[in-house]
Design an enzyme around this catalytic site. Structure first.
Site, short mmCIF file in Angstrom:
data_model
loop_
_atom_site.label_atom_id
_atom_site.label_comp_id
_atom_site.label_asym_id
_atom_site.label_seq_id
_atom_site.Cartn_x
_atom_site.Cartn_y
_atom_site.Cartn_z
N GLU A 140 1.49 -1.17 -0.42
CA GLU A 140 0.27 -0.22 -0.23
C GLU A 140 1.11 1.70 -0.03
O GLU A 140 0.80 1.99 0.99
CB GLU A 140 -0.71 -0.45 1.10
N GLU A 178 -5.81 -8.22 -1.28
CA GLU A 178 -5.80 -8.47 0.04
C GLU A 178 -7.34 -8.32 0.03
O GLU A 178 -8.26 -7.21 -0.81
CB GLU A 178 -5.82 -7.15 1.17
C1 BG6 Z 1 -4.48 -3.04 4.96
C2 BG6 Z 1 -3.45 -3.45 5.30
O1 BG6 Z 1 -4.51 -1.48 4.56
O2 BG6 Z 1 -5.74 -3.41 5.29
C3 BG6 Z 1 -3.07 -4.89 6.41
O3 BG6 Z 1 -2.13 -4.07 3.96
C4 BG6 Z 1 -4.42 -4.47 7.23
O4 BG6 Z 1 -1.41 -4.77 7.17
C5 BG6 Z 1 -5.50 -4.09 6.23
O5 BG6 Z 1 -4.48 -5.50 8.30
C6 BG6 Z 1 -6.54 -4.53 7.09
O6 BG6 Z 1 -6.78 -3.54 7.88
P1 BG6 Z 1 -6.80 -3.06 9.08
O7 BG6 Z 1 -6.88 -1.75 10.39
O8 BG6 Z 1 -8.51 -3.60 9.65
O9 BG6 Z 1 -6.65 -4.32 10.44
#
Ligand code: BG6
Length: 484
Positions: A188, A382
């Site tokens: 990101e 993701e």
């Molecule tokens: C992404 C990141 O932004 O979102 C992850 O690459 C992160 O590391 C994921 O865990 C979800 O966000 P959060 O804040 O719910 O963990």
């Protein structure tokens, strides 16, 4: 309609959110180790949960306990990786995205020689994955650079970080190149401007000469140059490997069809895509660069930087996708948080407890937009739903909301593939409960596998399969044909 043969189904994690063992086997402190869990913080205010100051960094360094620093303990993947990998294999994973903690290899980032125990850990993990026929996709930088580099250089604002990172990557390619053929440079990368510290080790109060935002764009430029150098290096050292960029895909819709909203939305989307444009097209987009120049925050570049960026573009485009936003010129429009962003609420979408708007169609829109723009293979690295789970008396966890979320997203993914999008694979965030990047909570759970640990670190750390575990297993076994 169907997913292509060999489609890479799997899951994604990051070292700092799962490994724990923050002070074991020579690992140095990373920026993640000072991320504090604040029970009183508003979890919808990402600036409150991700912001830093020298004062709280120093307090964290003096504190050796892990209770309020959950990323120090993660879910103890460092010691339980065999059990976790076996569970991923049982689900049928073809691929697992994970990251290599820079501070496990170079504790302060500046040692002459790498830490052998750190290398041994990752070699063992990759060897185990090989036995289980799970292919790795490895992120070289996922919110976990050595803390020493943040303190000494103010992170990536300093050009010297480029060579230090290249040294770290050289070691990774040399030791793990035989196992890892898919690499991602910066997780990101666009998030530098939203949470500069965890993304790039920038401590805003140290940005003396230029303002915070100028520091962020300078750091991004250094990462672009480092990314290009690392791609070049990878091609020399592991000719059969591929390099991907990694973008937070923050698709924004106009809140209304008022032309002012449309124009503001266009600007937002161009700002988000800027980070991928540079790495795919090999040049700074003229519109964004002009805007930075007008605002006096354009990065300082050295001779040769642009040629390096031009000659070493990425092989594929990977991205995270959680939610969409809308944009409006109305200052009173109702706002809602997303993945470290604040946008205008979309009246047509439901939201999670954390305010993230759930939008499966937005995934199809994003896939088509990215493929049409870049004409490169895409990889969703993701996507997932953070929720609280309830453990029933018999130990079962009925997470139908999660199954429903994934099913709807997979259908849209399938539709995009059917329309012609080249999609290499999909890794859910996250296949196992872990520590939240944004809020440092454990109770914001993403996994198909439940981990018995609360926000303060109480619990057995035992792993339990949720209902979604069996559902995802079936999806993978049928290559997406059975999503029922
Ligand atoms: C992404 C990141 O932004 O979102 C992850 O690459 C992160 O590391 C994921 O865990 C979800 O966000 P959060 O804040 O719910 O963990």
């Amino acid at each position: 309609m169907s997913f292509p043969n060999g489609f890479l189904w799997g899951g994604a994690v990051a070292a700092n959110q799962v490994e724990g063992a923050w002070d074991v086997d020579g690992r140095g402190m990373s920026v993640a180790d000072v991320a504090q869990y604040r029970p009183d913080a508003d979890v919808k205010d990402y600036k409150a949960t991700t912001g830093v100051s020298m004062e709280n960094i120093n307090r964290a360094i003096a504190e050796k306990d892990t209770t309020y620093y959950p990323k120090r303990r993660g879910i103890d993947f460092y010691h339980r990786y065999k059990e976790d990998l076996a569970l991923f294999a049982e689900m049928g994973f073809k691929v697992l995205r994970l990251s290599i903690a820079w501070s496990r290899i170079f504790p302060t980032g500046e040692e002459d020689e790498p830490n052998e125990k750190g290398l041994a850990f990752y070699r063992d993990v990759f060897e185990e994955m090989k036995q289980l026929h799970i292919q790795p996709i490895v992120t070289l930088s996922h919110y976990e650079m050595p803390l020493a580099l943040a303190l000494k250089y103010n992170g990536w604002t300093d050009r010297r970080l480029i060579d230090l990172f290249v040294k770290f990557c050289t070691v990774c390619f040399e030791h793990f190149g035989e196992y890892v053929k898919l690499w991602l440079n910066f997780n990101e990368i666009d998030s530098i401007i939203r949470h500069p510290f965890i993304t790039a080790g920038i401590i805003p109060e140290l940005c003396e000469e230029r303002d915070d935002l100028a520091c962020c764009y300078q750091a991004a430029h250094h990462q672009f140059v480092a990314g290009a150098k690392v791609t070049k290096l990878m091609r020399e050292m592991i000719p059969d490997a591929k390099m991907g960029l990694m973008l937070t895909k923050l698709t924004t819709y106009p809140n209304t069809c008022a032309p002012g909203d449309v124009a503001a939305t266009q600007k937002k989307n161009l700002e988000n895509l800027f980070y991928a444009d540079v790495q795919v097209f090999g040049e700074y987009p003229r519109l964004v660069l002009k805007d930075l120049e007008h605002r006096g925050i354009a990065p300082i570049m050295e001779e040769g930087d642009l040629a390096l960026i031009r000659e070493n573009t990425v092989d594929f485009v990977s991205f995270s996708y959680y939610m969409t936003m809308t944009e409006s010129v109305d200052p009173n429009a109702e706002r809602t948080p997303g993945n470290t962003v604040l946008g205008v609420k979309n009246p047509y979408l439901p939201s999670s407890e954390w305010g993230w708007q759930i939008d499966p169609v937005g995934l199809r829109v994003s896939l088509i937009e990215l493929y049409d723009r870049y004409k490169k293979p895409l990889f969703i690295v993701e996507n997932g739903l953070g929720m609280r789970d309830t453990v029933e008396e018999d130990g079962s966890i009925h997470d139908n909301y999660r199954i429903d979320y994934f099913r709807k997203h997979f259908k849209e993914m399938e539709a995009a593939v059917d329309e012609g999008v080249e999609l290499m694979g999909y890794t859910s965030w996250a296949p196992i409960d872990l520590i939240s990047a944004g809020t440092n909570q454990m109770s914001k759970r993403y996994g198909f596998i439940y981990v018995d640990q609360d926000d303060l670190g109480n619990g057995t750390l035992d792993r339990t399969k949720k209902d979604s575990f069996y559902w995802y297993q079936k999806v993978i076994a049928t290559n997406g044909r059975d999503m029922g």
